[in-house]
Motif scaffolding. Structure first.
Motif, PDB file in Angstrom:
ATOM      1  N   UNK A   1      59.795  38.680  19.932  1.00 62.07           N
ATOM      2  CA  UNK A   1      60.189  39.508  18.801  1.00 62.07           C
ATOM      3  C   UNK A   1      61.694  39.714  18.858  1.00 62.07           C
ATOM      4  N   UNK A   2      62.365  39.478  17.731  1.00 63.68           N
ATOM      5  CA  UNK A   2      63.817  39.657  17.663  1.00 63.68           C
ATOM      6  C   UNK A   2      64.155  40.671  16.584  1.00 63.68           C
ATOM      7  N   UNK A   3      64.970  41.661  16.954  1.00 67.69           N
ATOM      8  CA  UNK A   3      65.543  42.607  15.991  1.00 67.69           C
ATOM      9  C   UNK A   3      66.615  43.418  16.682  1.00 67.69           C
ATOM     10  N   UNK A   4      67.528  43.955  15.891  1.00 67.59           N
ATOM     11  CA  UNK A   4      68.581  44.802  16.437  1.00 67.59           C
ATOM     12  C   UNK A   4      69.487  44.094  17.426  1.00 67.59           C
ATOM     13  N   UNK A   5      69.649  42.774  17.307  1.00 70.00           N
ATOM     14  CA  UNK A   5      70.520  42.025  18.209  1.00 70.00           C
ATOM     15  C   UNK A   5      69.918  41.732  19.571  1.00 70.00           C
ATOM     16  N   UNK A   6      68.628  42.053  19.748  1.00 64.74           N
ATOM     17  CA  UNK A   6      67.954  41.795  21.026  1.00 64.74           C
ATOM     18  C   UNK A   6      66.685  41.000  20.782  1.00 64.74           C
ATOM     19  N   UNK A   7      66.156  40.441  21.869  1.00 60.23           N
ATOM     20  CA  UNK A   7      64.858  39.770  21.773  1.00 60.23           C
ATOM     21  C   UNK A   7      63.976  40.260  22.904  1.00 60.23           C
ATOM     22  N   UNK A   8      62.677  40.318  22.615  1.00 57.97           N
ATOM     23  CA  UNK A   8      61.715  40.898  23.541  1.00 57.97           C
ATOM     24  C   UNK A   8      60.529  39.956  23.684  1.00 57.97           C
ATOM     25  N   UNK A   9      60.146  39.656  24.923  1.00 60.46           N
ATOM     26  CA  UNK A   9      58.965  38.866  25.199  1.00 60.46           C
ATOM     27  C   UNK A   9      57.799  39.844  25.324  1.00 60.46           C
ATOM     28  N   UNK A  10      56.799  39.688  24.458  1.00 61.29           N
ATOM     29  CA  UNK A  10      55.688  40.643  24.401  1.00 61.29           C
ATOM     30  C   UNK A  10      54.366  39.938  24.664  1.00 61.29           C
TER      31      UNK A  10
END
Length: 107
Positions: A62-71
């Motif tokens: 998931x990418x938003x707010x200039x960051x990405x997160x592995x979920x």
């Protein structure tokens, strides 16, 4: 308003090629279950709805707010309204999303 929806009565829909079902719809919120396949592509987009989700199964970036997160299973997220975001499906699975206000384009 559909406060109680039995699973056999959930309404199947598709958005950006992604299959999902509309579950309960309240006065200000909507619950959906996304049925992600590895071939799905959800590019950057935004909407006037806050979106919070719970990962039932699968793996996602998931990418938003200039960051990405592995979920993955058991993880949760909240995306503020009007914030551009995308999701890459790494492993097929299901995600419960709650939107506020109700997404009119999902009805």
């Amino acid at each position: 308003m559909k406060n109680i929806v039995k699973k056999e009565n959930a309404v199947s829909r598709q958005f950006l090629g992604v299959d999902f079902v509309v579950l309960s719809i309240g006065k200000d919120t909507m619950v959906t279950k996304m049925l992600y396949k590895t071939t799905d592509n959800v590019p950057f987009h935004n909407h006037p709805n806050e979106q919070s989700g719970y990962i039932i199964s699968g793996q996602y970036r998931l990418k938003f707010g200039g960051s990405e997160y592995l979920l993955s299973e058991g993880d949760t997220y909240s995306i503020p309204a009007d914030v551009s975001h995308s999701i890459e499906i790494i492993e097929a699975g299901e995600v419960v999303d709650v939107f506020s206000p109700i997404r009119q384009d999902y009805l």
